[in-house]
Design a protein around this motif. Structure first.
Motif, PDB file in Angstrom:
ATOM      1  N   LEU A  70     -11.656   0.949   0.850  1.00  0.00           N
ATOM      2  CA  LEU A  70      -9.861   1.032   1.302  1.00  0.00           C
ATOM      3  C   LEU A  70     -10.023  -0.970   1.645  1.00  0.00           C
ATOM      4  O   LEU A  70      -9.019  -1.039   1.329  1.00  0.00           O
ATOM      5  CB  LEU A  70     -10.274   1.063   2.787  1.00  0.00           C
ATOM      6  CG  LEU A  70      -9.945   3.070   3.334  1.00  0.00           C
ATOM      7  CD1 LEU A  70     -10.178   3.068   4.566  1.00  0.00           C
ATOM      8  CD2 LEU A  70      -8.986   3.508   2.460  1.00  0.00           C
TER       9      LEU A  70
ATOM     10  N   VAL B  14      -4.180  -4.805  -0.632  1.00  0.00           N
ATOM     11  CA  VAL B  14      -4.956  -4.530   0.407  1.00  0.00           C
ATOM     12  C   VAL B  14      -4.817  -6.639   1.123  1.00  0.00           C
ATOM     13  O   VAL B  14      -5.708  -7.155   0.916  1.00  0.00           O
ATOM     14  CB  VAL B  14      -6.189  -4.454   0.827  1.00  0.00           C
ATOM     15  CG1 VAL B  14      -6.550  -4.225   2.114  1.00  0.00           C
ATOM     16  CG2 VAL B  14      -5.376  -2.515   0.445  1.00  0.00           C
TER      17      VAL B  14
ATOM     18  N   PHE C  43      -1.935   4.777  -3.401  1.00  0.00           N
ATOM     19  CA  PHE C  43      -2.800   4.440  -2.152  1.00  0.00           C
ATOM     20  C   PHE C  43      -3.211   5.467  -2.029  1.00  0.00           C
ATOM     21  O   PHE C  43      -4.932   5.796  -1.425  1.00  0.00           O
ATOM     22  CB  PHE C  43      -2.576   3.254  -1.614  1.00  0.00           C
ATOM     23  CG  PHE C  43      -3.398   2.423  -0.424  1.00  0.00           C
ATOM     24  CD1 PHE C  43      -3.903   1.500  -1.208  1.00  0.00           C
ATOM     25  CD2 PHE C  43      -4.195   3.001   0.569  1.00  0.00           C
ATOM     26  CE1 PHE C  43      -5.704   0.718  -0.274  1.00  0.00           C
ATOM     27  CE2 PHE C  43      -5.075   3.059   1.054  1.00  0.00           C
ATOM     28  CZ  PHE C  43      -5.638   1.237   0.515  1.00  0.00           C
TER      29      PHE C  43
ATOM     30  N   THR D  97      -6.899   7.289  -2.326  1.00  0.00           N
ATOM     31  CA  THR D  97      -7.898   7.198  -1.172  1.00  0.00           C
ATOM     32  C   THR D  97      -8.844   8.741  -0.732  1.00  0.00           C
ATOM     33  O   THR D  97      -9.897   9.144  -0.377  1.00  0.00           O
ATOM     34  CB  THR D  97      -7.400   6.892   0.345  1.00  0.00           C
ATOM     35  OG1 THR D  97      -6.757   5.498   0.020  1.00  0.00           O
ATOM     36  CG2 THR D  97      -8.062   7.255   2.278  1.00  0.00           C
TER      37      THR D  97
ATOM     38  N   GLY E 190      -8.707  -1.459  -2.316  1.00  0.00           N
ATOM     39  CA  GLY E 190      -8.211  -0.056  -2.583  1.00  0.00           C
ATOM     40  C   GLY E 190      -7.843   0.487  -4.205  1.00  0.00           C
ATOM     41  O   GLY E 190      -8.753  -0.413  -4.695  1.00  0.00           O
TER      42      GLY E 190
ATOM     43  N   VAL F  37       0.792  -0.920   0.079  1.00  0.00           N
ATOM     44  CA  VAL F  37      -0.368   0.044  -0.284  1.00  0.00           C
ATOM     45  C   VAL F  37       1.050   1.377   0.060  1.00  0.00           C
ATOM     46  O   VAL F  37       0.281   2.396  -0.361  1.00  0.00           O
ATOM     47  CB  VAL F  37      -1.065  -0.255   1.157  1.00  0.00           C
ATOM     48  CG1 VAL F  37      -1.812  -0.464   0.805  1.00  0.00           C
ATOM     49  CG2 VAL F  37      -0.205  -0.338   2.363  1.00  0.00           C
TER      50      VAL F  37
END
Length: 89
Positions: A60, A69, A17, A21, A63, A12
């Motif tokens: 999440l 993940v 990432f 996010t 991701g 990540v």
């Protein structure tokens, strides 16, 4: 306003990432941050409407496309600090 803090483990860091996010959080109207930790995890703090932060938490789990993940640990948080936007560090 709801709040959660999450720690994402896997591949990540160095794969976009945090940036992905932040884009997803902004799309959902969520504030907070995503930052790299020295141990290779990413820490995410999210504030917003319950359904929006739950949508971010679900996102999440997978991701962005280039990330992997392995685990997501999350807990509700209480914070007096209010974030005006979603940032990366």
């Amino acid at each position: 306003m709801a709040c959660f803090k999450a720690w994402v483990t896997g591949d990540v860091q160095g794969v976009g990432f945090r940036h992905a996010t932040a884009l997803k959080a902004r799309e959902l109207g969520v504030t907070g941050y995503a930052k790299n930790l020295a141990d290779g995890r990413v820490e995410v703090l999210a504030q917003g409407r319950e359904e929006h932060i739950e949508a971010l938490r679900a996102w999440l789990n997978d991701g962005p496309r280039h990330a992997r993940v392995d685990a997501l640990t999350a807990k509700q948080c209480d914070t007096d600090e209010q974030y005006a936007a979603f940032t990366t560090a």
